[in-house]
Design a protein around this motif. Structure first.
Motif, PDB file in Angstrom:
ATOM      1  N   UNK A 220     -14.652  70.277 -12.849  1.00 20.33           N
ATOM      2  CA  UNK A 220     -14.278  69.312 -11.875  1.00 20.33           C
ATOM      3  C   UNK A 220     -15.437  68.156 -11.467  1.00 20.33           C
ATOM      4  N   UNK A 221     -16.674  68.533 -12.124  1.00 19.32           N
ATOM      5  CA  UNK A 221     -17.571  67.530 -11.906  1.00 19.32           C
ATOM      6  C   UNK A 221     -17.463  66.157 -12.238  1.00 19.32           C
ATOM      7  N   UNK A 222     -18.009  65.283 -11.580  1.00 17.47           N
ATOM      8  CA  UNK A 222     -18.071  63.842 -11.938  1.00 17.47           C
ATOM      9  C   UNK A 222     -17.983  63.400 -13.342  1.00 17.47           C
ATOM     10  N   UNK A 223     -18.850  64.127 -14.241  1.00 18.59           N
ATOM     11  CA  UNK A 223     -18.867  64.115 -15.699  1.00 18.59           C
ATOM     12  C   UNK A 223     -17.480  64.470 -16.416  1.00 18.59           C
ATOM     13  N   UNK A 224     -16.803  65.415 -15.826  1.00 23.26           N
ATOM     14  CA  UNK A 224     -15.511  66.059 -16.597  1.00 23.26           C
ATOM     15  C   UNK A 224     -14.329  64.729 -16.180  1.00 23.26           C
ATOM     16  N   UNK A 225     -14.660  64.410 -14.997  1.00 22.96           N
ATOM     17  CA  UNK A 225     -13.479  63.242 -14.396  1.00 22.96           C
ATOM     18  C   UNK A 225     -13.832  62.095 -15.468  1.00 22.96           C
TER      19      UNK A 225
END
Length: 171
Positions: free
Chosen positions: A15-20
């Protein structure tokens, strides 16, 4: 346009911003390091080079923390694969923060980047002071942006829409 995410120490967090962002931008890719917990500079740089070799077009690198230094060491070591630009998010200052596991990433290369870059630095990042972020950004020829009091922008931070505004001009 492809994005290549270059994660930092301990790797991706759910769920980190990179995954988003990776889900949001078609053609984006994250690659795995052999050992996220005990990083070896030469290994991390080699994995970056392999990932770049697999891209169909010059990507925009989205590097976080130790991933920023991985990109810099790749360049300092002669990395010459095409890159469209880079967003360096809260780079780690391994010179001032003497974490033994990261010692192999010091010294931090001070070189002029051969592509446009933005450095997003946090005013409350325990891994890099604003003054050091300014100094490094200047030596790299990168535009420095004060991301505010966001700490080290780990997975707990969430999707980080403000960062997407920094990414947009690089695309």
């Amino acid at each position: 346009m492809s994005l290549l995410f270059v994660d930092g120490w301990f790797g991706p967090e759910p769920g980190d911003w990179q995954s988003v962002w990776c889900d949001r931008y078609p053609g984006s890719k994250r690659f795995e390091q052999d050992d996220w917990d005990e990083p070896v500079r030469e290994d991390w740089v080699a994995r970056l080079d392999e990932a770049l070799a697999e891209t169909a077009e010059p990507p925009v690198l989205v590097a976080h923390s130790l991933g920023c230094l991985t990109v810099l060491h790749w360049l300092a070591g002669g990395g010459d694969r095409p890159v469209r630009g880079a967003l360096f998010v809260t780079p780690s200052d391994v010179e001032e923060n003497r974490e033994e596991a990261l010692a192999g990433f010091a010294p931090i290369p001070r070189l002029t980047l051969p592509f446009p870059a933005v450095v997003a630095a946090s005013s409350t990042d325990r891994w890099m002071t604003p003054a050091r972020a300014r100094s490094f950004s200047e030596s790299w020829g990168a535009r420095l942006i004060d991301a505010g009091p966001v700490g080290h922008l780990t997975g707990a931070h969430g999707p980080w829409p403000e960062g997407e505004k920094l990414l947009a001009p690089l695309l």
